[in-house]
Design a protein around this motif. Structure first.
Motif, mmCIF file in Angstrom:
data_model
loop_
_atom_site.group_PDB
_atom_site.id
_atom_site.type_symbol
_atom_site.label_atom_id
_atom_site.label_comp_id
_atom_site.label_asym_id
_atom_site.label_seq_id
_atom_site.Cartn_x
_atom_site.Cartn_y
_atom_site.Cartn_z
ATOM 1 N N CYS A 27 -19.964 39.867 -7.969
ATOM 2 C CA CYS A 27 -20.069 39.132 -9.216
ATOM 3 C C CYS A 27 -21.247 38.167 -9.102
ATOM 4 O O CYS A 27 -21.304 37.363 -8.172
ATOM 5 C CB CYS A 27 -18.780 38.377 -9.477
ATOM 6 S SG CYS A 27 -18.796 37.489 -11.013
ATOM 7 N N VAL A 28 -22.201 38.279 -10.036
ATOM 8 C CA VAL A 28 -23.430 37.490 -9.975
ATOM 9 C C VAL A 28 -23.586 36.726 -11.291
ATOM 10 O O VAL A 28 -23.394 37.289 -12.373
ATOM 11 C CB VAL A 28 -24.659 38.412 -9.773
ATOM 12 C CG1 VAL A 28 -25.941 37.615 -9.739
ATOM 13 C CG2 VAL A 28 -24.500 39.218 -8.505
ATOM 14 N N LEU A 29 -23.951 35.442 -11.189
ATOM 15 C CA LEU A 29 -24.245 34.660 -12.388
ATOM 16 C C LEU A 29 -25.590 35.117 -12.960
ATOM 17 O O LEU A 29 -26.552 35.291 -12.220
ATOM 18 C CB LEU A 29 -24.317 33.170 -12.049
ATOM 19 C CG LEU A 29 -23.014 32.518 -11.587
ATOM 20 C CD1 LEU A 29 -23.291 31.081 -11.179
ATOM 21 C CD2 LEU A 29 -21.981 32.565 -12.666
ATOM 22 N N ARG A 30 -25.662 35.290 -14.287
ATOM 23 C CA ARG A 30 -26.900 35.760 -14.908
ATOM 24 C C ARG A 30 -27.974 34.681 -14.909
ATOM 25 O O ARG A 30 -29.140 34.963 -14.728
ATOM 26 C CB ARG A 30 -26.639 36.202 -16.337
ATOM 27 C CG ARG A 30 -25.924 37.518 -16.403
ATOM 28 C CD ARG A 30 -25.888 38.046 -17.804
ATOM 29 N NE ARG A 30 -25.131 39.289 -17.805
ATOM 30 C CZ ARG A 30 -24.716 39.904 -18.873
ATOM 31 N NH1 ARG A 30 -24.984 39.400 -20.059
ATOM 32 N NH2 ARG A 30 -24.037 41.020 -18.791
ATOM 33 N N SER A 31 -27.557 33.474 -15.119
ATOM 34 C CA SER A 31 -28.512 32.372 -15.194
ATOM 35 C C SER A 31 -28.320 31.475 -13.965
ATOM 36 O O SER A 31 -27.185 31.230 -13.547
ATOM 37 C CB SER A 31 -28.252 31.599 -16.481
ATOM 38 O OG SER A 31 -28.609 30.255 -16.328
ATOM 39 N N ASP A 53 -24.564 28.308 -18.075
ATOM 40 C CA ASP A 53 -23.784 29.475 -18.519
ATOM 41 C C ASP A 53 -22.987 30.114 -17.392
ATOM 42 O O ASP A 53 -23.262 31.216 -16.945
ATOM 43 C CB ASP A 53 -24.684 30.543 -19.161
ATOM 44 C CG ASP A 53 -25.049 30.201 -20.587
ATOM 45 O OD1 ASP A 53 -24.295 29.409 -21.204
ATOM 46 O OD2 ASP A 53 -26.068 30.720 -21.065
ATOM 47 N N LYS A 54 -21.973 29.389 -16.971
ATOM 48 C CA LYS A 54 -21.081 29.926 -15.943
ATOM 49 C C LYS A 54 -20.274 31.107 -16.498
ATOM 50 O O LYS A 54 -19.790 31.940 -15.753
ATOM 51 C CB LYS A 54 -20.149 28.807 -15.476
ATOM 52 C CG LYS A 54 -19.180 29.189 -14.417
ATOM 53 C CD LYS A 54 -19.594 28.666 -13.099
ATOM 54 C CE LYS A 54 -18.448 28.880 -12.138
ATOM 55 N NZ LYS A 54 -18.799 28.972 -10.808
ATOM 56 N N ASP A 55 -20.147 31.183 -17.823
ATOM 57 C CA ASP A 55 -19.351 32.249 -18.440
ATOM 58 C C ASP A 55 -20.083 33.586 -18.431
ATOM 59 O O ASP A 55 -19.465 34.639 -18.497
ATOM 60 C CB ASP A 55 -19.024 31.891 -19.893
ATOM 61 C CG ASP A 55 -18.208 30.613 -19.972
ATOM 62 O OD1 ASP A 55 -17.514 30.293 -18.988
ATOM 63 O OD2 ASP A 55 -18.278 29.935 -21.023
ATOM 64 N N SER A 56 -21.401 33.569 -18.343
ATOM 65 C CA SER A 56 -22.186 34.799 -18.409
ATOM 66 C C SER A 56 -22.396 35.341 -16.995
ATOM 67 O O SER A 56 -23.132 34.768 -16.205
ATOM 68 C CB SER A 56 -23.522 34.495 -19.074
ATOM 69 O OG SER A 56 -24.345 35.612 -19.025
ATOM 70 N N ARG A 57 -21.740 36.448 -16.687
ATOM 71 C CA ARG A 57 -21.807 37.026 -15.343
ATOM 72 C C ARG A 57 -22.061 38.527 -15.412
ATOM 73 O O ARG A 57 -21.757 39.166 -16.404
ATOM 74 C CB ARG A 57 -20.495 36.803 -14.585
ATOM 75 C CG ARG A 57 -20.166 35.364 -14.406
ATOM 76 C CD ARG A 57 -18.813 35.224 -13.783
ATOM 77 N NE ARG A 57 -18.432 33.826 -13.786
ATOM 78 C CZ ARG A 57 -17.775 33.248 -12.816
ATOM 79 N NH1 ARG A 57 -17.402 33.938 -11.762
ATOM 80 N NH2 ARG A 57 -17.454 31.985 -12.887
ATOM 81 N N GLU A 58 -22.578 39.066 -14.319
ATOM 82 C CA GLU A 58 -22.763 40.504 -14.191
ATOM 83 C C GLU A 58 -21.972 40.992 -12.986
ATOM 84 O O GLU A 58 -21.910 40.307 -11.962
ATOM 85 C CB GLU A 58 -24.239 40.855 -13.987
ATOM 86 C CG GLU A 58 -25.042 40.875 -15.248
ATOM 87 C CD GLU A 58 -26.444 41.371 -14.994
ATOM 88 O OE1 GLU A 58 -26.781 42.425 -15.552
ATOM 89 O OE2 GLU A 58 -27.171 40.712 -14.254
ATOM 90 N N HIS A 59 -21.392 42.171 -13.108
ATOM 91 C CA HIS A 59 -20.643 42.769 -12.006
ATOM 92 C C HIS A 59 -21.369 44.015 -11.529
ATOM 93 O O HIS A 59 -21.740 44.869 -12.324
ATOM 94 C CB HIS A 59 -19.229 43.145 -12.453
ATOM 95 C CG HIS A 59 -18.394 41.966 -12.806
ATOM 96 N ND1 HIS A 59 -17.803 41.175 -11.855
ATOM 97 C CD2 HIS A 59 -18.060 41.434 -14.001
ATOM 98 C CE1 HIS A 59 -17.124 40.216 -12.450
ATOM 99 N NE2 HIS A 59 -17.274 40.341 -13.773
#
Length: 105
Positions: free
Chosen positions: A53-57, A61-67
């Motif tokens: 799980c990686v933070l996009r920013s 924006d802790k809510d915006s993540r990529e898996h």
């Protein structure tokens, strides 16, 4: 302990790409049949999934993540009563890179 211990080689193959794994299993089984030895397999084991799980920013924006996930495929091949010719031909095999091989005697 078994009544009659059999001489066997267990080959465990691991790879991230399943197509490379099936190609290498086919070459191992072909060489075993060419030397007239009983080979059982390939027996597929369950896939292992590793999820990152990686933070996009980087800052907000802790809510915006990529898996991202990595799947590792494993198969086992058993070769019973191997001859010296079988072992020599298995050692000389040209297996594609990206396939991890573990041999137990």
């Amino acid at each position: 302990m078994k009544l009659h211990e059999q001489n066997k080689i267990r080959i465990k193959l691991k790879a991230y790409d399943h197509s490379l794994l099936t190609i290498s299993c086919k070459t191992i089984i072909d060489t075993a049949h060419r030397t007239k030895v009983k080979a059982i397999g390939p027996i597929p084991l369950p896939k292992k999934r590793k999820i990152y799980c990686v933070l996009r920013s980087p800052h907000v924006d802790k809510d915006s993540r990529e898996h991202f996930e990595i799947r590792s495929h494993t198969k086992i091949i058993d070769i019973y009563e191997p001859s010296s010719q079988t072992i020599d031909s298995l050692m000389k095999l040209n297996i594609p890179s990206g396939v991890d091989i573990e041999v137990k005697l």
